[in-house]
Scaffold this motif. Structure first.
Motif, PDB file in Angstrom:
ATOM      1  N   GLU A 193       0.829  -1.206   0.000  1.00  0.00           N
ATOM      2  CA  GLU A 193       0.000   0.000   0.000  1.00  0.00           C
ATOM      3  C   GLU A 193       0.864   1.258   0.000  1.00  0.00           C
ATOM      4  O   GLU A 193       0.560   2.227  -0.705  1.00  0.00           O
ATOM      5  N   SER A 194       1.931   1.255   0.759  1.00  0.00           N
ATOM      6  CA  SER A 194       2.819   2.415   0.813  1.00  0.00           C
ATOM      7  C   SER A 194       3.466   2.663  -0.546  1.00  0.00           C
ATOM      8  O   SER A 194       3.533   3.803  -1.011  1.00  0.00           O
ATOM      9  N   ARG A 195       3.932   1.602  -1.174  1.00  0.00           N
ATOM     10  CA  ARG A 195       4.558   1.772  -2.490  1.00  0.00           C
ATOM     11  C   ARG A 195       3.548   2.194  -3.544  1.00  0.00           C
ATOM     12  O   ARG A 195       3.882   2.969  -4.442  1.00  0.00           O
ATOM     13  N   ALA A 196       2.314   1.730  -3.430  1.00  0.00           N
ATOM     14  CA  ALA A 196       1.275   2.143  -4.379  1.00  0.00           C
ATOM     15  C   ALA A 196       0.966   3.626  -4.204  1.00  0.00           C
ATOM     16  O   ALA A 196       0.805   4.358  -5.188  1.00  0.00           O
ATOM     17  N   ARG A 197       0.902   4.097  -2.962  1.00  0.00           N
ATOM     18  CA  ARG A 197       0.673   5.530  -2.722  1.00  0.00           C
ATOM     19  C   ARG A 197       1.825   6.366  -3.264  1.00  0.00           C
ATOM     20  O   ARG A 197       1.612   7.411  -3.875  1.00  0.00           O
ATOM     21  N   ASN A 198       3.050   5.913  -3.052  1.00  0.00           N
ATOM     22  CA  ASN A 198       4.212   6.638  -3.566  1.00  0.00           C
ATOM     23  C   ASN A 198       4.210   6.678  -5.089  1.00  0.00           C
ATOM     24  O   ASN A 198       4.521   7.713  -5.685  1.00  0.00           O
ATOM     25  N   ALA A 199       3.857   5.569  -5.716  1.00  0.00           N
ATOM     26  CA  ALA A 199       3.815   5.531  -7.183  1.00  0.00           C
ATOM     27  C   ALA A 199       2.730   6.460  -7.712  1.00  0.00           C
ATOM     28  O   ALA A 199       2.940   7.163  -8.707  1.00  0.00           O
ATOM     29  N   ALA A 200       1.576   6.494  -7.051  1.00  0.00           N
ATOM     30  CA  ALA A 200       0.497   7.390  -7.481  1.00  0.00           C
ATOM     31  C   ALA A 200       0.919   8.849  -7.330  1.00  0.00           C
ATOM     32  O   ALA A 200       0.640   9.677  -8.197  1.00  0.00           O
ATOM     33  N   ARG A 201       1.605   9.151  -6.232  1.00  0.00           N
ATOM     34  CA  ARG A 201       2.072  10.530  -6.021  1.00  0.00           C
ATOM     35  C   ARG A 201       3.100  10.926  -7.076  1.00  0.00           C
ATOM     36  O   ARG A 201       3.041  12.026  -7.625  1.00  0.00           O
ATOM     37  N   GLU A 202       4.019  10.041  -7.386  1.00  0.00           N
ATOM     38  CA  GLU A 202       5.016  10.326  -8.418  1.00  0.00           C
ATOM     39  C   GLU A 202       4.359  10.481  -9.788  1.00  0.00           C
ATOM     40  O   GLU A 202       4.776  11.331 -10.578  1.00  0.00           O
ATOM     41  N   ARG A 260       1.295  11.593 -10.380  1.00  0.00           N
ATOM     42  CA  ARG A 260       0.634  12.911 -10.390  1.00  0.00           C
ATOM     43  C   ARG A 260       1.660  14.024 -10.591  1.00  0.00           C
ATOM     44  O   ARG A 260       1.424  14.976 -11.336  1.00  0.00           O
ATOM     45  N   ARG A 261       2.809  13.919  -9.923  1.00  0.00           N
ATOM     46  CA  ARG A 261       3.860  14.938 -10.085  1.00  0.00           C
ATOM     47  C   ARG A 261       4.376  14.959 -11.523  1.00  0.00           C
ATOM     48  O   ARG A 261       4.587  16.039 -12.094  1.00  0.00           O
ATOM     49  N   HIS A 262       4.558  13.781 -12.100  1.00  0.00           N
ATOM     50  CA  HIS A 262       5.046  13.716 -13.482  1.00  0.00           C
ATOM     51  C   HIS A 262       4.022  14.295 -14.453  1.00  0.00           C
ATOM     52  O   HIS A 262       4.383  15.046 -15.360  1.00  0.00           O
ATOM     53  N   GLU A 263       2.748  13.964 -14.260  1.00  0.00           N
ATOM     54  CA  GLU A 263       1.704  14.500 -15.146  1.00  0.00           C
ATOM     55  C   GLU A 263       1.625  16.015 -15.023  1.00  0.00           C
ATOM     56  O   GLU A 263       1.479  16.716 -16.030  1.00  0.00           O
ATOM     57  N   ALA A 264       1.735  16.546 -13.814  1.00  0.00           N
ATOM     58  CA  ALA A 264       1.716  17.999 -13.632  1.00  0.00           C
ATOM     59  C   ALA A 264       2.929  18.641 -14.294  1.00  0.00           C
ATOM     60  O   ALA A 264       2.818  19.705 -14.907  1.00  0.00           O
ATOM     61  N   PHE A 265       4.078  17.994 -14.212  1.00  0.00           N
ATOM     62  CA  PHE A 265       5.290  18.511 -14.850  1.00  0.00           C
ATOM     63  C   PHE A 265       5.134  18.548 -16.371  1.00  0.00           C
ATOM     64  O   PHE A 265       5.486  19.538 -17.018  1.00  0.00           O
TER      65      PHE A 265
END
Length: 74
Positions: free
Chosen positions: A33-42, A44-49
């Motif tokens: 779950e922690s790695r899935a949250r981190n991947a989702a956050r990354e 979102r950051r990449h899409e915003a970039f």
């Protein structure tokens, strides 16, 4: 008497291994779950970039054409 001791020892180990497997299962699921949250956050950051880069480059064609003369001499 030896049979009673061995059977109680086996029952005790069974409970311990069950508890250990439950802890391992909880730890594994928490890690996933922690790695899935981190991947989702990354993601979102990449899409915003990428969106920010494309927005910045929308008007770049206006600045590439510099064939116009300047209004005053330098």
């Amino acid at each position: 008497m030896i049979t009673a001791v061995l059977s109680s020892a086996l029952i005790g180990r069974e409970k311990t291994s069950s508890r250990l497997s439950q802890l391992a299962t909880r730890f594994t699921s928490a890690l996933v779950e922690s790695r899935a949250r981190n991947a989702a956050r990354e993601l979102r950051r990449h899409e915003a970039f990428v969106i920010d880069l494309s927005r910045r480059q929308d008007h770049s064609a206006e600045f590439l054409d510099q064939a116009d003369l300047l209004p005053a001499r330098i």
